[in-house]
Motif scaffolding. Structure first.
Motif, PDB file in Angstrom:
ATOM      1  N   MET A   1       0.832  -1.201   0.000  1.00 44.83           N
ATOM      2  CA  MET A   1       0.000   0.000   0.000  1.00 44.83           C
ATOM      3  C   MET A   1       0.878   1.267   0.000  1.00 44.83           C
ATOM      4  SD  MET A   1      -2.793   1.119   2.851  1.00 44.83           S
ATOM      5  CE  MET A   1      -1.497   1.369   4.048  1.00 44.83           C
ATOM      6  N   ILE A   2       0.554   2.190  -0.862  1.00 45.09           N
ATOM      7  CA  ILE A   2       1.319   3.438  -0.886  1.00 45.09           C
ATOM      8  C   ILE A   2       0.815   4.333   0.228  1.00 45.09           C
ATOM      9  CG2 ILE A   2       1.875   5.503  -2.249  1.00 45.09           C
ATOM     10  CD1 ILE A   2       1.312   3.711  -4.753  1.00 45.09           C
ATOM     11  N   GLN A   3       1.740   4.882   1.006  1.00 47.33           N
ATOM     12  CA  GLN A   3       1.324   5.724   2.132  1.00 47.33           C
ATOM     13  C   GLN A   3       1.652   7.180   1.854  1.00 47.33           C
ATOM     14  OE1 GLN A   3       3.400   3.812   5.357  1.00 47.33           O
ATOM     15  NE2 GLN A   3       1.578   2.599   5.830  1.00 47.33           N
ATOM     16  N   ARG A   4       0.951   8.071   2.582  1.00 44.86           N
ATOM     17  CA  ARG A   4       1.221   9.496   2.378  1.00 44.86           C
ATOM     18  C   ARG A   4       2.639   9.816   2.856  1.00 44.86           C
ATOM     19  NH1 ARG A   4       0.238  11.340   7.620  1.00 44.86           N
ATOM     20  NH2 ARG A   4      -1.321  10.070   8.623  1.00 44.86           N
ATOM     21  N   PRO A   5       3.285  10.816   2.251  1.00 45.45           N
ATOM     22  CA  PRO A   5       4.654  11.143   2.659  1.00 45.45           C
ATOM     23  C   PRO A   5       4.713  11.553   4.134  1.00 45.45           C
ATOM     24  CG  PRO A   5       4.035  12.329   0.654  1.00 45.45           C
ATOM     25  CD  PRO A   5       2.787  11.689   1.170  1.00 45.45           C
ATOM     26  N   LYS A   6       5.856  11.222   4.760  1.00 49.26           N
ATOM     27  CA  LYS A   6       6.078  11.577   6.166  1.00 49.26           C
ATOM     28  C   LYS A   6       5.873  13.092   6.369  1.00 49.26           C
ATOM     29  CE  LYS A   6       9.721  10.858   9.475  1.00 49.26           C
ATOM     30  NZ  LYS A   6      11.122  10.608   9.657  1.00 49.26           N
ATOM     31  N   GLY A   7       5.190  13.435   7.435  1.00 48.92           N
ATOM     32  CA  GLY A   7       5.024  14.871   7.736  1.00 48.92           C
ATOM     33  C   GLY A   7       3.894  15.538   6.973  1.00 48.92           C
ATOM     34  N   THR A   8       3.015  14.724   6.347  1.00 45.71           N
ATOM     35  CA  THR A   8       1.856  15.301   5.660  1.00 45.71           C
ATOM     36  C   THR A   8       0.574  14.735   6.274  1.00 45.71           C
ATOM     37  OG1 THR A   8       1.714  13.575   3.982  1.00 45.71           O
ATOM     38  CG2 THR A   8       3.124  15.460   3.473  1.00 45.71           C
ATOM     39  N   ASN A   9      -0.542  15.342   5.972  1.00 45.35           N
ATOM     40  CA  ASN A   9      -1.821  14.911   6.562  1.00 45.35           C
ATOM     41  C   ASN A   9      -2.895  14.778   5.507  1.00 45.35           C
ATOM     42  OD1 ASN A   9      -1.305  15.061   9.487  1.00 45.35           O
ATOM     43  ND2 ASN A   9      -0.846  17.196   8.983  1.00 45.35           N
ATOM     44  N   ASP A  10      -3.831  13.850   5.746  1.00 47.20           N
ATOM     45  CA  ASP A  10      -5.064  13.834   4.959  1.00 47.20           C
ATOM     46  C   ASP A  10      -6.123  14.508   5.817  1.00 47.20           C
ATOM     47  OD1 ASP A  10      -4.035  12.211   2.851  1.00 47.20           O
ATOM     48  OD2 ASP A  10      -4.286  10.443   4.110  1.00 47.20           O
ATOM     49  N   VAL A  11      -6.853  15.431   5.243  1.00 48.09           N
ATOM     50  CA  VAL A  11      -7.979  16.022   5.979  1.00 48.09           C
ATOM     51  C   VAL A  11      -9.249  15.524   5.322  1.00 48.09           C
ATOM     52  CG1 VAL A  11      -9.182  18.165   6.568  1.00 48.09           C
ATOM     53  CG2 VAL A  11      -6.692  18.073   6.676  1.00 48.09           C
ATOM     54  N   ILE A  12     -10.032  14.781   6.083  1.00 49.31           N
ATOM     55  CA  ILE A  12     -11.221  14.168   5.491  1.00 49.31           C
ATOM     56  C   ILE A  12     -12.459  14.649   6.240  1.00 49.31           C
ATOM     57  CG2 ILE A  12     -12.380  11.966   5.017  1.00 49.31           C
ATOM     58  CD1 ILE A  12      -9.409  10.804   5.062  1.00 49.31           C
ATOM     59  N   GLY A  13     -13.445  15.108   5.503  1.00 49.43           N
ATOM     60  CA  GLY A  13     -14.705  15.502   6.129  1.00 49.43           C
ATOM     61  C   GLY A  13     -14.677  16.922   6.641  1.00 49.43           C
ATOM     62  N   GLY A  14     -15.713  17.261   7.392  1.00 52.19           N
ATOM     63  CA  GLY A  14     -15.911  18.654   7.823  1.00 52.19           C
ATOM     64  C   GLY A  14     -15.057  19.009   9.001  1.00 52.19           C
ATOM     65  N   GLY A  15     -15.670  19.420  10.072  1.00 58.20           N
ATOM     66  CA  GLY A  15     -14.925  19.790  11.258  1.00 58.20           C
ATOM     67  C   GLY A  15     -14.348  21.180  11.143  1.00 58.20           C
ATOM     68  N   ALA A  16     -13.195  21.351  11.780  1.00 59.34           N
ATOM     69  CA  ALA A  16     -12.645  22.700  11.968  1.00 59.34           C
ATOM     70  C   ALA A  16     -12.192  23.364  10.670  1.00 59.34           C
ATOM     71  CB  ALA A  16     -11.477  22.623  12.944  1.00 59.34           C
ATOM     72  N   ASN A  17     -11.651  22.587   9.718  1.00 61.07           N
ATOM     73  CA  ASN A  17     -11.031  23.222   8.549  1.00 61.07           C
ATOM     74  C   ASN A  17     -11.964  24.142   7.776  1.00 61.07           C
ATOM     75  OD1 ASN A  17      -8.069  22.507   7.887  1.00 61.07           O
ATOM     76  ND2 ASN A  17      -8.951  20.665   8.810  1.00 61.07           N
ATOM     77  N   PRO A  18     -13.088  23.637   7.238  1.00 63.33           N
ATOM     78  CA  PRO A  18     -13.958  24.550   6.496  1.00 63.33           C
ATOM     79  C   PRO A  18     -14.512  25.674   7.359  1.00 63.33           C
ATOM     80  CG  PRO A  18     -14.944  22.360   6.643  1.00 63.33           C
ATOM     81  CD  PRO A  18     -13.577  22.254   7.206  1.00 63.33           C
ATOM     82  N   TYR A  19     -14.780  25.389   8.632  1.00 61.23           N
ATOM     83  CA  TYR A  19     -15.301  26.424   9.527  1.00 61.23           C
ATOM     84  C   TYR A  19     -14.292  27.575   9.622  1.00 61.23           C
ATOM     85  CZ  TYR A  19     -17.123  28.736  13.650  1.00 61.23           C
ATOM     86  OH  TYR A  19     -17.619  29.675  14.511  1.00 61.23           O
ATOM     87  N   LEU A  20     -13.022  27.223   9.847  1.00 57.05           N
ATOM     88  CA  LEU A  20     -11.999  28.262  10.017  1.00 57.05           C
ATOM     89  C   LEU A  20     -11.742  29.003   8.710  1.00 57.05           C
ATOM     90  CD1 LEU A  20      -9.532  26.328  12.345  1.00 57.05           C
ATOM     91  CD2 LEU A  20     -11.026  28.215  12.982  1.00 57.05           C
ATOM     92  N   GLU A  21     -11.750  28.257   7.600  1.00 53.55           N
ATOM     93  CA  GLU A  21     -11.532  28.928   6.310  1.00 53.55           C
ATOM     94  C   GLU A  21     -12.613  29.983   6.080  1.00 53.55           C
ATOM     95  OE1 GLU A  21     -11.123  25.786   3.350  1.00 53.55           O
ATOM     96  OE2 GLU A  21      -9.603  24.857   4.610  1.00 53.55           O
ATOM     97  N   ASN A  22     -13.861  29.656   6.418  1.00 48.32           N
ATOM     98  CA  ASN A  22     -14.951  30.638   6.280  1.00 48.32           C
ATOM     99  C   ASN A  22     -14.737  31.827   7.209  1.00 48.32           C
ATOM    100  OD1 ASN A  22     -16.299  29.232   4.367  1.00 48.32           O
ATOM    101  ND2 ASN A  22     -17.649  28.161   5.787  1.00 48.32           N
ATOM    102  N   LEU A  23     -14.258  31.517   8.407  1.00 47.39           N
ATOM    103  CA  LEU A  23     -14.034  32.599   9.379  1.00 47.39           C
ATOM    104  C   LEU A  23     -12.942  33.555   8.881  1.00 47.39           C
ATOM    105  CD1 LEU A  23     -14.069  32.342  13.151  1.00 47.39           C
ATOM    106  CD2 LEU A  23     -12.016  33.253  12.162  1.00 47.39           C
ATOM    107  N   PHE A  24     -11.858  33.001   8.313  1.00 47.23           N
ATOM    108  CA  PHE A  24     -10.783  33.868   7.791  1.00 47.23           C
ATOM    109  C   PHE A  24     -11.341  34.797   6.709  1.00 47.23           C
ATOM    110  CE2 PHE A  24      -7.730  30.051   8.536  1.00 47.23           C
ATOM    111  CZ  PHE A  24      -7.645  30.350   9.880  1.00 47.23           C
ATOM    112  N   GLN A  25     -12.103  34.193   5.797  1.00 47.02           N
ATOM    113  CA  GLN A  25     -12.656  34.971   4.678  1.00 47.02           C
ATOM    114  C   GLN A  25     -13.565  36.091   5.196  1.00 47.02           C
ATOM    115  OE1 GLN A  25     -13.579  34.005   0.806  1.00 47.02           O
ATOM    116  NE2 GLN A  25     -13.910  36.171   1.115  1.00 47.02           N
ATOM    117  N   ALA A  26     -14.465  35.726   6.134  1.00 44.74           N
ATOM    118  CA  ALA A  26     -15.430  36.712   6.638  1.00 44.74           C
ATOM    119  C   ALA A  26     -14.711  37.839   7.379  1.00 44.74           C
ATOM    120  CB  ALA A  26     -16.446  36.028   7.559  1.00 44.74           C
ATOM    121  N   LEU A  27     -13.698  37.473   8.170  1.00 41.92           N
ATOM    122  CA  LEU A  27     -12.975  38.493   8.937  1.00 41.92           C
ATOM    123  C   LEU A  27     -12.193  39.421   8.003  1.00 41.92           C
ATOM    124  CD1 LEU A  27     -12.426  39.394  11.881  1.00 41.92           C
ATOM    125  CD2 LEU A  27     -10.278  38.148  11.732  1.00 41.92           C
ATOM    126  N   MET A  28     -11.590  38.836   6.979  1.00 39.75           N
ATOM    127  CA  MET A  28     -10.811  39.660   6.048  1.00 39.75           C
ATOM    128  C   MET A  28     -11.700  40.612   5.248  1.00 39.75           C
ATOM    129  SD  MET A  28      -7.625  39.309   6.492  1.00 39.75           S
ATOM    130  CE  MET A  28      -8.246  39.683   8.067  1.00 39.75           C
TER     131      MET A  28
END
Ligand code: HAM
Length: 428
Positions: A1-28
């Motif tokens: 199985m091929i694995q993701r490179p060391k020191g990288t992440n998969d972000v799957i699904g909702g949670g904090a990421n889209p919420y924060l991205e929206n917050l950055f945009q709205a604040l800016m």
């Protein structure tokens, strides 16, 4: 199985990421900053000249490659150099509406030893402001991460500021450091011996020597500020106080990039269990950078925050962004009802409702389970009978009560129920 490179992440699904991205945009938007996106790779020379030849980032951490046209390229280790390049190349300095204020969000790459809070690919949200040397802009830039942490109700935040002064002050300081370290060279690591000749300021940022007495007792920049630099730093502090932003002066902040002048700052998180990589963001003024990259003599100030560190600070503080679920889940009872269900799903989505539907020909019982998994507030059931009568069956997923409503009433029905149902049981 091929694995993701060391020191990288998969972000799957909702949670904090889209919420924060929206917050950055709205604040800016509220700060009236423009969005800017620059390439993920740039000519290597940009980072050598921009970030600094003697920095750890450039000497040890860049992902460099030669492209098929034999050009030396580098995956960007940070956002500022690329934004400055773009500012110059697109002659944004020619726009009479100054200062030019912009923000960005995207992946950065540093070949560092991965550990908690330190990865090889990480996301930064950052801002850069060009064309004003007024300390007002330093204070405004510092206010941005502070307001983000306030909006997120993140506690344990410490704003550390320092001044590296103007060129004249730094030259004086550099001489003082050379004099001091001359008799302490034997205490320093091999890299620092090279730094001593090339750029003694970088010794203060050495990860290996950081805790040595020699470093701790070295002269501090603040004692070498000339009058103009002192005044600039005092003004920044006055403006921070005006905005009720608490800060501490920390003379040890030198930052890991060479371009800074005057104000530098870092925001630390004092949160239990956070570990050693506790700097949530950092930035400062860089008045010489645009000129050194062949642009006009233009002031600049900015900062960047690491998304992964922010998310782990939020996690550790128990601040989470749970998936609140969907408004309604649409269930076609037979094959013949699928088209009506699809058209309804599409209409409801267009009208702002969060909708999902059954794509799996599940039976009714399994569909109810799926609606629970999706945290659906309502389930809309459409069968041949409903189509014939021009109605829909709508089930409240909290009270489990079912109602038959006119098909054409569904928008108003959902809108009313979701903005405060008066049944007294469901608390929608
Ligand atoms: P920096 O301090 O190198 O500044 O990075 C800013 C933030 O990015 C850090 O405070 C941290 O949260 C995050 N960060 C840095 N390296 C890593 C890593 N390996 N893994 C995870 N997060 C990391 C800059 O990059 C400047 N360009 C900031 C700036 C903008 N100064 C003026 N304008």
């Amino acid at each position: 199985m091929i694995q993701r490179p060391k020191g990288t992440n998969d972000v799957i699904g909702g949670g904090a990421n889209p919420y924060l991205e929206n917050l950055f945009q709205a604040l800016m938007d509220r700060y009236n900053y423009e969005y800017i996106r620059t390439p993920i790779f740039e000519a290597s020379e940009l980072f050598h000249r921009g970030v600094g030849e003697t920095t750890d980032i450039v000497t040890k951490e860049t992902y460099d490659f030669v492209d098929r046209g034999n050009r030396k390229m580098t995956l960007r280790p940070e956002g500022t150099a690329g934004v400055v390049r773009s500012y110059i190349e697109n002659k944004i300095y020619g726009n009479p509406s100054i200062p030019f204020k912009c923000w960005y969000y995207g992946p950065m790459f540093r070949y560092e030893r991965p550990q908690s809070g330190r990865s090889r690919e990480f996301y930064q949200f950052g801002v850069e402001v060009f064309g004003s040397n007024d300390p007002l802009t330093d204070a405004e830039v510092i206010s941005i991460p502070v307001n983000i942490y306030k909006m997120l109700a993140l506690k344990g935040i410490k704003v550390n500021i320092n001044s590296l002064g103007d060129e004249e002050s730094r030259n004086k300081y550099r001489e003082a450091l050379k004099k001091y370290f001359k008799s302490h060279l034997k205490d320093l690591c091999e890299d620092c011996k090279t730094r001593y000749n090339k750029n003694p300021l970088r010794i203060l940022d050495c990860k290996e020597d950081a805790n040595k007495k020699t470093i701790k007792e070295a002269p501090v920049m603040l004692d070498y500020l000339n009058e103009g630099s002192k005044l600039h730093f005092e003004k920044v502090q006055e403006y921070l106080k005006t905005m009720n932003i608490e800060y501490q002066i920390n003379p040890n902040i030198v930052r890991g990039l060479d371009y800074y002048t005057h104000t530098v700052f870092e925001v630390e998180a004092d949160i239990e269990g956070f570990g050693s990589q506790n700097v949530l963001c950092g930035g400062g003024r860089y008045d010489g950078l645009v000129k050194s990259l062949d642009g006009p003599d233009t002031s600049g100030v900015g900062f960047a925050l690491g998304m992964e560190r922010l998310i782990s600070a939020l996690d550790l503080s128990g601040i989470n962004f749970e998936n609140v679920g969907i408004d309604a889940y649409v269930v076609p009872l037979e094959e013949s009802a699928k088209k009506v269900a699809l058209a309804l799903t599409n209409d409801l989505r267009l009208n702002g409702f969060i909708i999902d539907m059954d794509y799996m020909d599940r039976n009714l019982k399994s569909n109810f389970k799926q609606a629970d998994r999706l945290k659906a507030k309502f389930i809309i059931i459409i069968g041949e009978e409903e189509i014939k009568n021009g109605t829909l069956k709508v089930k409240c997923n909290k009270t489990k009560k079912e109602e038959v409503i006119e098909f054409k009433e569904i928008m108003v029905y959902l809108h009313e129920k979701l903005s405060g149902c008066d049944c007294g049981e469901c608390k929608h």
